[in-house]
Design a protein around this motif. Sequence first.
Motif, PDB file in Angstrom:
ATOM      1  N   LEU A 122       7.244   2.203  -2.813  1.00  0.00           N
ATOM      2  CA  LEU A 122       7.244   0.830  -3.192  1.00  0.00           C
ATOM      3  C   LEU A 122       8.839   0.420  -2.846  1.00  0.00           C
TER       4      LEU A 122
ATOM      5  N   THR B 212      -0.701  -0.902  -9.272  1.00  0.00           N
ATOM      6  CA  THR B 212       0.202  -1.996  -9.364  1.00  0.00           C
ATOM      7  C   THR B 212       1.423  -1.687 -10.167  1.00  0.00           C
TER       8      THR B 212
ATOM      9  N   PHE C 127      11.296  -3.009  -3.590  1.00  0.00           N
ATOM     10  CA  PHE C 127      11.686  -4.147  -4.152  1.00  0.00           C
ATOM     11  C   PHE C 127      13.132  -4.524  -3.790  1.00  0.00           C
TER      12      PHE C 127
ATOM     13  N   GLU D 184       6.216  -7.814  -7.964  1.00  0.00           N
ATOM     14  CA  GLU D 184       4.847  -7.186  -8.015  1.00  0.00           C
ATOM     15  C   GLU D 184       4.676  -6.315  -6.643  1.00  0.00           C
ATOM     16  N   ARG D 185       4.307  -5.086  -6.556  1.00  0.00           N
ATOM     17  CA  ARG D 185       3.836  -4.349  -5.555  1.00  0.00           C
ATOM     18  C   ARG D 185       2.583  -3.529  -5.768  1.00  0.00           C
ATOM     19  N   SER D 186       1.885  -3.293  -4.719  1.00  0.00           N
ATOM     20  CA  SER D 186       0.700  -2.273  -5.044  1.00  0.00           C
ATOM     21  C   SER D 186       0.572  -1.440  -4.007  1.00  0.00           C
TER      22      SER D 186
END
Length: 415
Positions: free
Chosen positions: A222, A278, A224, A234-236
């Motif tokens: 992930l 998430t 950012f 927000e990331r999944s």
Amino acid sequence: MLRRSAQAGAKRSPRHNAPGGSAGGSGAGCWKSQKARRSQPRRWVSLAISLDAERANDALSGTDTVAFCRAQLPMFLLTPTMPEGMIMRVKAKLAATIFFALTAVVVQVAADHDDLVATTQHDFGSVPWGSLLVHRFAWKNPTRQPLEIAEIHCSSGVRVRAVPPVLEPGESGYIEVELDTRQFVGEKVAAVQLRIRPGRRSVVLQVHARCRPEVLISPGMLRFTGLEVGQSAERSVELEYSGPHDWQILRVENPYPYLTTQLQCLCRQAGEIRYRLTVRVSESAPAGDWLVALALATNDPQLPVIPVLVEGQICPAIEARPATLRLSENSGAAGQQRVVLRSQRPFRILAVAETPPGVTVESASDRQQPVHIVLVRCSLQSQTSAAGVIRLATDCPQQPLVEIPVTVGSLRPSR
């Protein structure tokens, strides 16, 4: 005296005499034999000494330039009349000699450069297929000259970068090694060879991982990036298990207060189990470039913990360039240096809240503007180094205090 010489010539090996000739005519025959042997093309036998037995094929094919040493030996050392067992013993002795010489060189290089890199090896353990594994090797510059990486030689599926690209005297940084598990299945040992300039310094880094193909992760980590201080995102990431067991993710271990996680089971049936994780970054996330790892605990004894890497690149509201200062009698006229403060929105410098001893700070303007130039002077003449922080108070709500680390004093002598 002549009798002794004749006896010594008679005791010579037959290969030193001309075929069918006497001892007295051996000189011409020996010369012809040597000339004929020189005229024949030499054949070579190659020995590859690999530091990893599983990478011997790469070593023999010449595709791996880091973990093996290739030696070419003339074939006339192994004569056709030599028994097969003796040939094998000669090859084994030569291989052992080259291996111990290579080991001594590697140990000496590691001993010579312990002052640059603290650790040179890292084991990621067992990981799912598709993971992007990242480790940052800390390094520092104890010399009086800037250091930079001139050449990088690495295995396939490996990406390397140095932050910062040029390491100033007395500064610290890191060398980031990224391993893509989509390039292999099973066990992998990847080596990275770095040549550091100036000089002929060389550092070898090594990472190790075991990839489990029945567990897949997408994306591999992930990221950012491009966020500002006070901004959330927000990331999944999804994980899939295709094995025969009743696989479960029991919990998420998250020790970071600025990250919140949510785990959801999307599918559970025979041969297919899928989860979604998430991750949300809150407004209180620290500025800068940081890398953390979340741990997913499972009921699989072969893969009890799944690491999920989270990378953040959060820009501060006010950015200082250079980010760190080193002030000494060699840092310019009268030991002074300029610092540029830049922001996307106009701001004002209210006051100089704190400075180290012997350091003065002057601002070129007290107006509200997006770029400010600050002049930092050092009046302290010392033979030792002292670290401190310059703190500037601003009217920016996102960053009311700007901190600039500074080192005052003489540089350490080069080793």
